[in-house]
Write an enzyme that holds these catalytic residues in place. Structure first.
Site, PDB file in Angstrom:
ATOM      1  N   ASP A 110       4.888  -5.671  -9.982  1.00 26.83           N
ATOM      2  CA  ASP A 110       3.366  -6.457  -9.083  1.00 26.83           C
ATOM      3  C   ASP A 110       2.506  -5.285  -9.345  1.00 26.83           C
ATOM      4  O   ASP A 110       1.241  -5.626 -10.499  1.00 26.83           O
ATOM      5  CB  ASP A 110       3.116  -7.670  -8.225  1.00 26.83           C
ATOM      6  CG  ASP A 110       3.719  -9.043  -8.042  1.00 26.83           C
ATOM      7  OD1 ASP A 110       4.504  -8.589  -9.199  1.00 26.83           O
ATOM      8  OD2 ASP A 110       3.674  -8.961  -7.181  1.00 26.83           O
ATOM      9  N   ARG A 136      -1.879  -2.551   6.773  1.00 21.85           N
ATOM     10  CA  ARG A 136      -3.204  -3.448   6.235  1.00 21.85           C
ATOM     11  C   ARG A 136      -4.455  -2.285   6.554  1.00 21.85           C
ATOM     12  O   ARG A 136      -4.938  -1.862   5.091  1.00 21.85           O
ATOM     13  CB  ARG A 136      -3.353  -4.144   5.289  1.00 21.85           C
ATOM     14  CG  ARG A 136      -1.824  -4.717   4.823  1.00 21.85           C
ATOM     15  CD  ARG A 136      -1.489  -4.257   4.214  1.00 21.85           C
ATOM     16  NE  ARG A 136      -0.263  -5.399   3.491  1.00 21.85           N
ATOM     17  CZ  ARG A 136       0.709  -5.086   3.339  1.00 21.85           C
ATOM     18  NH1 ARG A 136       1.883  -4.431   4.581  1.00 21.85           N
ATOM     19  NH2 ARG A 136       1.690  -5.723   2.912  1.00 21.85           N
ATOM     20  N   ASP A 184      -2.941 -10.668   2.875  1.00 20.07           N
ATOM     21  CA  ASP A 184      -2.889  -9.373   3.358  1.00 20.07           C
ATOM     22  C   ASP A 184      -3.588  -9.293   1.943  1.00 20.07           C
ATOM     23  O   ASP A 184      -4.489  -8.420   2.493  1.00 20.07           O
ATOM     24  CB  ASP A 184      -1.254  -8.648   2.629  1.00 20.07           C
ATOM     25  CG  ASP A 184       0.176  -8.823   3.821  1.00 20.07           C
ATOM     26  OD1 ASP A 184      -0.525  -8.498   5.068  1.00 20.07           O
ATOM     27  OD2 ASP A 184       0.971  -8.688   3.118  1.00 20.07           O
ATOM     28  N   SER A 223      10.878 -11.432  -0.733  1.00 24.42           N
ATOM     29  CA  SER A 223       9.901 -10.599  -0.926  1.00 24.42           C
ATOM     30  C   SER A 223      10.364  -9.852   1.376  1.00 24.42           C
ATOM     31  O   SER A 223       9.921 -10.704   1.866  1.00 24.42           O
ATOM     32  CB  SER A 223       8.452 -12.179  -0.694  1.00 24.42           C
ATOM     33  OG  SER A 223       7.604 -10.970  -0.824  1.00 24.42           O
TER      34      SER A 223
HETATM   35  N1  ARG Z   1       3.775 -13.026   7.415  1.00 24.99           N
HETATM   36  C1  ARG Z   1       3.852 -11.646   7.318  1.00 24.99           C
HETATM   37  C2  ARG Z   1       2.263 -11.467   7.328  1.00 24.99           C
HETATM   38  O1  ARG Z   1       1.324 -11.855   7.167  1.00 24.99           O
HETATM   39  C3  ARG Z   1       4.962 -10.679   6.458  1.00 24.99           C
HETATM   40  C4  ARG Z   1       3.953 -11.172   5.332  1.00 24.99           C
HETATM   41  C5  ARG Z   1       5.005  -9.764   4.926  1.00 24.99           C
HETATM   42  N2  ARG Z   1       4.938  -9.579   3.138  1.00 24.99           N
HETATM   43  C6  ARG Z   1       5.679  -9.627   2.443  1.00 24.99           C
HETATM   44  N3  ARG Z   1       5.404  -9.792   0.598  1.00 24.99           N
HETATM   45  N4  ARG Z   1       7.203 -10.384   3.071  1.00 24.99           N
HETATM   46  O2  ARG Z   1       1.964 -10.640   8.351  1.00 24.99           O
END
Ligand code: ARG
Length: 404
Positions: free
Chosen positions: A16, A97, A126, A178
């Site tokens: 990506d 982040r 994110d 993922s």
């Molecule tokens: N759901 C979790 C959060 O929003 C983890 C997100 C993780 N991202 C991923 N690409 N698996 O904090």
């Protein structure tokens, strides 16, 4: 000297963000500065990723080791707040982040870039965290989110675009899940996990044993805390980063920290998420226990409520908000008293606190004991009960309590 405007991109080396890196050059005519942050994710060769970015035309690329800063400035705060979203998820993605955002804003300033870009989809959390953090740190910088904008809807579209534009595509099969990971644990989603009836297959877990395969003998571990921060494991002093690494190994070996939940995302969607967070889980258990010994009752009650709010703010991307920072100040004030040693027994997926001690313990043996040492003044109890129950007693005299 190039006339083009510059964009700073959060680059991971994956498909990506690689397509994004090229797309920003081809479609937006921008010079790309690629940034890759090491927050403790697994098996990433940062120099390789950096070179990959340069090979694809980035004018600069930087790989930065952020682990110590992540541990000392972010995870200490998460531990102080016992940060668990929906009482369960230790927030690992939400915590990294803001740090990555801070770094990108710094780099944008250094290079005089007008834009910052990320490769998040339009459906997740994110994107909100990156953009809210960036806006908090520099409201003037423009943010680009190509994955939300472009029309490469399927993975095949993306692969075709990549091939047509000379972006190296993965030769291995698409990964079945993922994953996002860092020092505070791993998040695993998608694939067969999208059906909440499916038990998580064993292959999603990579940093923990299953409880079935965990050692058959328990292991006792002592964690020393100074003002809320772990400073030693089994008496051996080390910095917080080393404590986290060590606890990931120990707790992971005993199958501690595997989580499976339906989570409420910011955008309103419920999603099935699995996490493995050995160190985070064990350290929060130990830290919470020590707080029960060292925090005065009303402070502890209030803190429990505010912890929930802290986790909510951080999950919702508001790390750099005034409310979150005010909550940090409350947490920090309470941590002045959280000093002592906690003994944890690890066994087959469990981390159980089996002992604690502190020089500033509020547990008073003479007050608590039913033995000969008892100094508690029982005669004060009657007056206490009369007054504390007075409003109910008056009300009951008038209305009568409902029995059912
Ligand atoms: N759901 C979790 C959060 O929003 C983890 C997100 C993780 N991202 C991923 N690409 N698996 O904090």
């Amino acid at each position: 000297m190039s006339e083009k405007k510059k964009v700073v991109l959060a680059y991971s080396g994956g498909l990506d963000t690689s397509v994004v890196l090229k797309w920003l050059q081809v479609e937006k005519n921008l010079d790309v500065i690629a940034i890759c942050g090491n927050v403790g994710q697994d098996d990433e060769d940062l120099d390789f990723i950096k070179q990959k970015a340069l090979d694809m035309g980035a004018i600069a690329a930087d790989a930065v080791d952020m682990r110590e800063e992540y541990a000392d400035k972010y995870l200490t705060k998460a531990l102080a707040a016992n940060g668990l979203y929906e009482n369960k998820y230790p927030l690992l993605s939400a915590l990294s982040r803001p740090l990555l955002s801070k770094y990108m804003v710094d780099v944008a300033h250094k290079h005089g870039a007008d834009y910052i870009a990320h490769g998040c989809t339009g459906k997740g959390n994110d994107q909100v965290r990156f953009e809210t953090s960036i806006k908090a740190l520099d409201p003037k910088i423009e943010i680009l989110a190509p994955v939300r904008e472009w029309d490469l809807l399927t993975r095949d579209d993306e692969m075709d675009w990549a091939v047509a534009h000379g972006v190296p595509v993965p030769t291995t099969k698409k990964k079945p899940y993922s994953v996002d990971d860092n020092l505070w644990g791993r998040a695993i989603e998608c694939g067969v996990l999208e059906d909440p009836w499916n038990e998580p297959p064993e292959d999603i877990w990579t940093i923990s044993n299953s409880p079935e395969n965990a050692p058959d003998v328990p292991e006792y571990v002592e964690i020393t805390f100074k003002e809320g921060v772990p400073t030693a494991v089994n008496g051996e002093e080390m910095n917080f980063l080393s404590v986290i690494n060590k606890m990931n190994a120990i707790a992971g070996n005993h199958g501690v920290g595997r989580l499976d939940m339906i989570e409420d995302r910011m955008i309103g969607v419920k999603s099935r998420e699995c996490y493995e967070t050995p160190a985070a889980t064990a350290l929060i258990i130990a830290h919470k226990a020590l707080e029960t010994m060292c925090l005065e009752r009303e402070t502890l009650f209030t803190k429990l409520n505010l912890e929930h709010q802290w986790a909510h703010e951080v999950y919702f991307g508001k790390w750099f908000s005034p409310l979150k920072q005010a909550l940090d100040a409350f947490m920090a004030e309470t941590q002045r008293f959280v000093t002592g040693v906690v003994k944890i027994k690890f066994y087959k997926g469990n981390a159980t606190v089996v002992g604690m001690k502190s020089d500033v313990s509020l547990y008073d043996f003479c007050l608590a004991s039913y033995g000969a040492e008892d100094t508690f003044d029982r005669s004060a109890a009657k007056g206490f009960i009369d007054l504390t129950s007075l409003p109910i007693s008056v009300w009951a005299g008038v209305q009568g309590a409902k029995v059912e």
